[in-house]
Design an enzyme around this catalytic site. Structure first.
Site, PDB file in Angstrom:
ATOM      1  CG  ASN A  10      34.066  46.361  47.814  1.00 54.09           C
ATOM      2  OD1 ASN A  10      34.077  47.331  48.550  1.00 54.09           O
ATOM      3  ND2 ASN A  10      35.101  45.542  47.694  1.00 54.09           N
ATOM      4  N   GLY A  32      32.453  42.384  47.655  1.00 52.93           N
ATOM      5  CA  GLY A  32      33.206  42.741  48.859  1.00 52.93           C
ATOM      6  C   GLY A  32      33.414  41.470  49.649  1.00 52.93           C
ATOM      7  CG  ASN A 174      45.058  33.915  48.193  1.00 50.42           C
ATOM      8  OD1 ASN A 174      46.112  34.369  48.639  1.00 50.42           O
ATOM      9  ND2 ASN A 174      44.313  34.584  47.351  1.00 50.42           N
ATOM     10  CD  GLN A 214      48.130  22.209  42.778  1.00 48.87           C
ATOM     11  OE1 GLN A 214      47.826  21.044  42.486  1.00 48.87           O
ATOM     12  NE2 GLN A 214      49.357  22.604  43.003  1.00 48.87           N
ATOM     13  CG  ASP A 244      35.427  36.417  49.304  1.00 51.11           C
ATOM     14  OD1 ASP A 244      36.426  36.398  50.034  1.00 51.11           O
ATOM     15  OD2 ASP A 244      35.200  37.320  48.472  1.00 51.11           O
TER      16      ASP A 244
HETATM   17  O1  RIB Z   1      37.105  38.388  46.869  1.00 48.60           O
HETATM   18  C1  RIB Z   1      36.339  38.913  45.842  1.00 48.60           C
HETATM   19  C2  RIB Z   1      35.934  40.317  46.155  1.00 48.60           C
HETATM   20  O2  RIB Z   1      37.088  41.116  46.184  1.00 48.60           O
HETATM   21  C3  RIB Z   1      35.016  40.964  45.147  1.00 48.60           C
HETATM   22  O3  RIB Z   1      33.658  40.763  45.431  1.00 48.60           O
HETATM   23  C4  RIB Z   1      35.428  42.419  45.174  1.00 48.60           C
HETATM   24  O4  RIB Z   1      34.452  43.244  45.744  1.00 48.60           O
HETATM   25  C5  RIB Z   1      36.718  42.447  45.977  1.00 48.60           C
HETATM   26  O5  RIB Z   1      36.533  42.983  47.213  1.00 48.60           O
END
Ligand code: RIB
Ligand code: NA
Length: 297
Positions: A10, A32, A174, A214, A244
């Site tokens: 993204n 993304g 999560n 946490q 991520d």
């Molecule tokens: O996890 C974060 C991501 O979620 C962002 O980079 C955004 O693109 C969404 O996909």
């Protein structure tokens, strides 16, 4: 190849605002979940490949450039590159609206064409920002070739094919994703300990639930003993993409340090995610190996 990611790309349009109507800063960056995880692993030193699709629009070609050597990102016409508009508040917390565009067009055939890359990888990482059918096809192909699979079931979704969990060596949601998957609240470390056991019952070999500041809770199917790994407390500037950073780092450690205990991988990945929340943006906040304490390597 160390890590192959089959997932989303993204463009992130991030507005920072202290109030509802007026923002004070705007940035555009590569994001993304799939791409974030791939870049996080690559910056730590993993040899990575990305299998994804972007639109043939203003952003697609730039996006491909972002990966340099990893040319497995296809350009597809008639659709837009995935975009995420993100608002970050004073506490570094975010709200995200995604238009997935080209990500939805990544299909089983595109995954099949990448079989040689998949087969050559040590670890595959998948999320849910592309079609779950494509995700399942990718993980099934990876398992056929003995590749370790990490499944990050994000964003949260219900009614998933149970096979996704059977094909996953490690499932890593999560807290809100874990709630959605187990149908039980995950508000505390104690709740997360129950959640990892429920996730193991779904068929994965290990489960990790991340809990923001946490830390994380993990358990494996062999010992079924949930362990809590706390995180270092810091002032968060922007938590977007921290999950991520964690998943990308986890993939890096599984691929490049195969003898490191899972618990230790989680501790180090959690530290890497903690570093990322202290600077703005998603991929812009991910560290390169040389910037991190060498005790992590
Ligand atoms: O996890 C974060 C991501 O979620 C962002 O980079 C955004 O693109 C969404 O996909
Ligand atoms: Na960040």
């Amino acid at each position: 190849m160390d890590v192959v990611v089959v997932g989303s790309c993204n463009m992130d349009f991030i507005r920072y605002s202290r109030e509802t109507v007026k923002g004070h800063k705007f940035t555009v960056g590569f994001g993304g979940k799939g791409s974030n995880q791939c870049i996080a692993a690559a910056r730590l030193g993993a040899k990575t490949a990305m299998i994804a699709q972007v639109g043939n629009d203003k952003f697609g070609p730039d996006y491909i450039q972002n990966f340099r050597d990893n040319e497995n990102v296809g350009l597809v016409g008639d659709t837009s590159t995935g975009v995420a508009t993100i608002t970050v508040d004073m506490d570094g917390k975010n709200t995200i609206v995604i238009v997935s565009g080209a990500n939805d067009l990544l299909n089983e055939a595109s995954v099949g064409q990448a079989e040689n890359i998949i087969r050559s990888a040590k670890v595959m990482v998948c999320q849910l920002e592309i079609s779950p059918k494509t995700t399942l096809a990718a993980m099934t192909l990876a398992k056929k070739h003995g590749v370790t699979t990490i499944f990050n079931p994000a964003p949260a979704m219900t009614s998933l094919d149970p096979q996704l969990f059977v094909q996953a060596d490690i499932t890593c949601p999560n807290e809100s994703e874990a709630e959605m998957l187990t149908g039980e609240p995950v508000k505390s470390v104690e709740d997360a300990k129950k959640a990892v056991l429920s996730l193991l019952d779904m068929g994965c070999r290990a489960a990790i639930v991340t809990l923001g500041d946490q830390g994380a809770v993990l358990a494996t199917a062999t010992d079924r003993l949930p362990q809590h790994v706390p995180a270092r407390k810091v002032k968060a500037v922007d938590t977007t993409g921290a999950g991520d950073a964690f998943v990308g780092a986890l993939a890096f450690y599984r691929a490049c340090y195969p003898n490191l205990a899972l618990h230790e991988c989680v501790e180090r990945a959690s530290e890497i995610a903690t570093v990322s929340v202290q600077s703005p943006g998603t991929q812009t906040s991910y560290s390169y190996r040389r910037e991190l304490p060498q005790t992590l390597f």
